[in-house]
Design a protein around this motif. Structure first.
Motif, PDB file in Angstrom:
ATOM      1  N   VAL A   1       2.034   0.850   2.469  1.00 33.80           N
ATOM      2  CA  VAL A   1       2.401  -0.541   2.762  1.00 33.80           C
ATOM      3  C   VAL A   1       2.962  -0.646   4.174  1.00 33.80           C
ATOM      4  CG1 VAL A   1       3.974  -2.411   2.137  1.00 33.80           C
ATOM      5  CG2 VAL A   1       2.760  -1.167   0.343  1.00 33.80           C
ATOM      6  N   ARG A   2       3.779   0.327   4.577  1.00 33.27           N
ATOM      7  CA  ARG A   2       4.333   0.299   5.938  1.00 33.27           C
ATOM      8  C   ARG A   2       3.252   0.409   7.000  1.00 33.27           C
ATOM      9  NH1 ARG A   2       8.549   3.550   3.656  1.00 33.27           N
ATOM     10  NH2 ARG A   2       7.478   5.428   4.382  1.00 33.27           N
ATOM     11  N   ARG A   3       2.100   0.988   6.633  1.00 33.00           N
ATOM     12  CA  ARG A   3       0.997   1.131   7.578  1.00 33.00           C
ATOM     13  C   ARG A   3      -0.001  -0.009   7.493  1.00 33.00           C
ATOM     14  NH1 ARG A   3       3.287   5.718   6.578  1.00 33.00           N
ATOM     15  NH2 ARG A   3       3.302   7.436   8.095  1.00 33.00           N
ATOM     16  N   GLY A   4       0.366  -1.063   6.787  1.00 34.48           N
ATOM     17  CA  GLY A   4      -0.451  -2.258   6.777  1.00 34.48           C
ATOM     18  C   GLY A   4      -1.442  -2.366   5.635  1.00 34.48           C
ATOM     19  N   VAL A   5      -1.415  -1.441   4.690  1.00 33.11           N
ATOM     20  CA  VAL A   5      -2.332  -1.515   3.550  1.00 33.11           C
ATOM     21  C   VAL A   5      -1.842  -2.603   2.589  1.00 33.11           C
ATOM     22  CG1 VAL A   5      -3.343  -0.237   1.611  1.00 33.11           C
ATOM     23  CG2 VAL A   5      -2.875   0.926   3.791  1.00 33.11           C
ATOM     24  N   PRO A   6      -2.715  -3.479   2.107  1.00 29.37           N
ATOM     25  CA  PRO A   6      -2.288  -4.504   1.153  1.00 29.37           C
ATOM     26  C   PRO A   6      -1.640  -3.894  -0.093  1.00 29.37           C
ATOM     27  CG  PRO A   6      -4.483  -4.989   1.988  1.00 29.37           C
ATOM     28  CD  PRO A   6      -4.127  -3.622   2.497  1.00 29.37           C
TER      29      PRO A   6
ATOM     30  N   ALA B   1      -1.718  -4.543  -3.324  1.00 31.29           N
ATOM     31  CA  ALA B   1      -2.545  -4.255  -4.499  1.00 31.29           C
ATOM     32  C   ALA B   1      -3.357  -2.975  -4.301  1.00 31.29           C
ATOM     33  CB  ALA B   1      -3.473  -5.431  -4.791  1.00 31.29           C
ATOM     34  N   ILE B   2      -3.947  -2.806  -3.118  1.00 30.92           N
ATOM     35  CA  ILE B   2      -4.724  -1.604  -2.836  1.00 30.92           C
ATOM     36  C   ILE B   2      -3.810  -0.393  -2.740  1.00 30.92           C
ATOM     37  CG2 ILE B   2      -6.273  -0.510  -1.170  1.00 30.92           C
ATOM     38  CD1 ILE B   2      -7.307  -3.247  -0.440  1.00 30.92           C
ATOM     39  N   ALA B   3      -2.626  -0.582  -2.152  1.00 25.51           N
ATOM     40  CA  ALA B   3      -1.687   0.530  -1.999  1.00 25.51           C
ATOM     41  C   ALA B   3      -1.236   1.065  -3.354  1.00 25.51           C
ATOM     42  CB  ALA B   3      -0.478   0.076  -1.180  1.00 25.51           C
ATOM     43  N   VAL B   4      -1.022   0.186  -4.322  1.00 25.16           N
ATOM     44  CA  VAL B   4      -0.583   0.625  -5.644  1.00 25.16           C
ATOM     45  C   VAL B   4      -1.644   1.497  -6.302  1.00 25.16           C
ATOM     46  CG1 VAL B   4      -0.041  -0.167  -7.972  1.00 25.16           C
ATOM     47  CG2 VAL B   4       0.995  -1.294  -6.012  1.00 25.16           C
ATOM     48  N   VAL B   5      -2.885   1.021  -6.311  1.00 23.59           N
ATOM     49  CA  VAL B   5      -3.967   1.772  -6.950  1.00 23.59           C
ATOM     50  C   VAL B   5      -4.209   3.091  -6.226  1.00 23.59           C
ATOM     51  CG1 VAL B   5      -6.406   1.737  -7.586  1.00 23.59           C
ATOM     52  CG2 VAL B   5      -5.034  -0.345  -7.784  1.00 23.59           C
ATOM     53  N   LEU B   6      -4.227   3.041  -4.906  1.00 22.27           N
ATOM     54  CA  LEU B   6      -4.480   4.244  -4.123  1.00 22.27           C
ATOM     55  C   LEU B   6      -3.354   5.256  -4.302  1.00 22.27           C
ATOM     56  CD1 LEU B   6      -6.423   5.551  -2.134  1.00 22.27           C
ATOM     57  CD2 LEU B   6      -5.169   4.462  -0.267  1.00 22.27           C
ATOM     58  N   ALA B   7      -2.112   4.785  -4.319  1.00 25.34           N
ATOM     59  CA  ALA B   7      -0.975   5.688  -4.483  1.00 25.34           C
ATOM     60  C   ALA B   7      -0.993   6.364  -5.853  1.00 25.34           C
ATOM     61  CB  ALA B   7       0.331   4.917  -4.298  1.00 25.34           C
ATOM     62  N   MET B   8      -1.291   5.615  -6.902  1.00 24.74           N
ATOM     63  CA  MET B   8      -1.330   6.202  -8.239  1.00 24.74           C
ATOM     64  C   MET B   8      -2.446   7.237  -8.346  1.00 24.74           C
ATOM     65  SD  MET B   8      -0.543   2.903 -10.662  1.00 24.74           S
ATOM     66  CE  MET B   8      -0.582   3.914 -12.145  1.00 24.74           C
ATOM     67  N   THR B   9      -3.597   6.928  -7.758  1.00 27.18           N
ATOM     68  CA  THR B   9      -4.716   7.865  -7.816  1.00 27.18           C
ATOM     69  C   THR B   9      -4.396   9.145  -7.054  1.00 27.18           C
ATOM     70  OG1 THR B   9      -6.259   6.007  -7.962  1.00 27.18           O
ATOM     71  CG2 THR B   9      -7.175   8.146  -7.363  1.00 27.18           C
TER      72      THR B   9
ATOM     73  N   ILE C   1       4.291   7.354  -1.752  1.00 25.29           N
ATOM     74  CA  ILE C   1       2.974   7.153  -1.149  1.00 25.29           C
ATOM     75  C   ILE C   1       2.679   5.659  -1.004  1.00 25.29           C
ATOM     76  CG2 ILE C   1       0.495   7.476  -1.482  1.00 25.29           C
ATOM     77  CD1 ILE C   1       1.110  10.112  -2.864  1.00 25.29           C
ATOM     78  N   ARG C   2       3.003   4.885  -2.026  1.00 28.99           N
ATOM     79  CA  ARG C   2       2.764   3.443  -1.957  1.00 28.99           C
ATOM     80  C   ARG C   2       3.542   2.815  -0.804  1.00 28.99           C
ATOM     81  NH1 ARG C   2       5.653  -0.771  -3.250  1.00 28.99           N
ATOM     82  NH2 ARG C   2       7.232   0.534  -4.257  1.00 28.99           N
ATOM     83  N   GLN C   3       4.811   3.186  -0.667  1.00 29.83           N
ATOM     84  CA  GLN C   3       5.623   2.617   0.406  1.00 29.83           C
ATOM     85  C   GLN C   3       5.093   3.014   1.781  1.00 29.83           C
ATOM     86  OE1 GLN C   3       9.341   4.197  -0.831  1.00 29.83           O
ATOM     87  NE2 GLN C   3       9.340   2.962  -2.702  1.00 29.83           N
ATOM     88  N   GLY C   4       4.636   4.273   1.897  1.00 28.14           N
ATOM     89  CA  GLY C   4       4.068   4.697   3.167  1.00 28.14           C
ATOM     90  C   GLY C   4       2.813   3.927   3.519  1.00 28.14           C
TER      91      GLY C   4
END
Length: 268
Positions: free
Chosen positions: A116-121, A123-131, A111-114
């Motif tokens: 990031v590939r879509r332009g999400v920063p 730091a935000i991608a890590v938190v959002l992916a874990m949640t 989820i984090r990699q997806g």
């Protein structure tokens, strides 16, 4: 007491030991000693022991940096906990911890990699992916237990994520400093200063919980059959992610460190 508290505290110690140039064995030993001391500090109740095991699994996954190693470790932890404390089989908190950890192991990285590939920063991608990864499997279980679906858990977790680590580390350090000396000594003063330093962060966490969780619409009642629907959707999502990874592995070599597929020599 959450397994994330153990992961944050032990992770901070492991990071500090690693930065000092310690070997892997010394790092693992430091993490285990920190976890043991944390259990003693907060007292070994059922919830604390359960959280310690799950936090240990998270620490092992970070050290191994391999999802394939985390899955057997999670299974072993579940078996050990149930053998030592059979009452955990009926504890909702234990089931939620297992499902949340499983979601993190399986889906946090894809989820984090997806994102990031879509332009999400990052730091935000890590938190959002874990949640998201944790809630994929825990949401159906929460509905089955409470007959309610939380509509604010995702934004609430995102809002408090920056302060949870500060509160966990500051509170733990305050407790350690406070027990090192007499109640009227410099240790007590240092502990009080640390607790006061955590005041704004704690206010923000409590405020988010009150504002988001205090609304009638924040957790509407959900019939049991809808829990089955949510479970089916979660299973479909997991199957889609798994198939995507298997397809990438068929086309090339799956790089476990980066979570991406590298083309085999000669393939285009």
């Amino acid at each position: 007491m959450s397994g994330s508290n153990f992961s944050i505290v032990c992770g901070a110690v492991v990071l500090a030991v690693r930065m000092l140039g310690a070997s892997t064995r010394v790092t693992v030993a430091s993490g285990l000693l920190t976890m043991l001391g944390f259990v003693i500090l907060v007292r070994p109740s059922d919830s604390v022991l359960r959280a310690a095991v799950m936090g240990g699994i998270g620490l092992a996954g970070v050290l191994a940096a391999r999802r394939a190693s985390a899955l057997p470790a999670l299974g072993a932890a579940v078996v050990i906990v149930l053998l030592c404390w059979p009452q955990m089989a009926l504890a909702p908190g234990f089931a939620l911890s297992v499902f949340a950890t499983l979601g993190l192991v399986l889906w946090a990285s894809p989820i984090r990699q997806g994102l990031v590939r879509r332009g999400v920063p990052e730091a935000i991608a890590v938190v959002l992916a874990m949640t998201l990864a944790a809630q994929i499997l825990t949401t159906p279980l929460v509905i089955a237990i409470s007959d309610r679906l939380s509509l604010v858990s995702l934004p609430a977790n995102l809002l408090v994520a920056p302060v949870v680590g500060l509160i966990a580390l500051g509170g733990t350090l305050a407790a350690v400093v406070g027990v090192l000396g007499p109640s009227d000594g410099p240790g007590a003063l240092g502990a009080e200063l640390l607790v006061r330093a955590c005041g704004p962060e704690t206010w923000w966490l409590v405020t988010c919980a009150d504002v988001l969780g205090g609304r009638r619409w924040s957790a509407p009642e959900v019939p049991g059959w809808q829990a089955a629907v949510v479970s089916a959707l979660a299973g479909a999502f997991g199957w889609a992610v798994w198939r995507a990874r298997c397809g990438a592995a068929d086309r090339g070599v799956w790089d476990r460190r980066s979570g991406r597929a590298a083309l085999r020599p000669g393939r285009r």
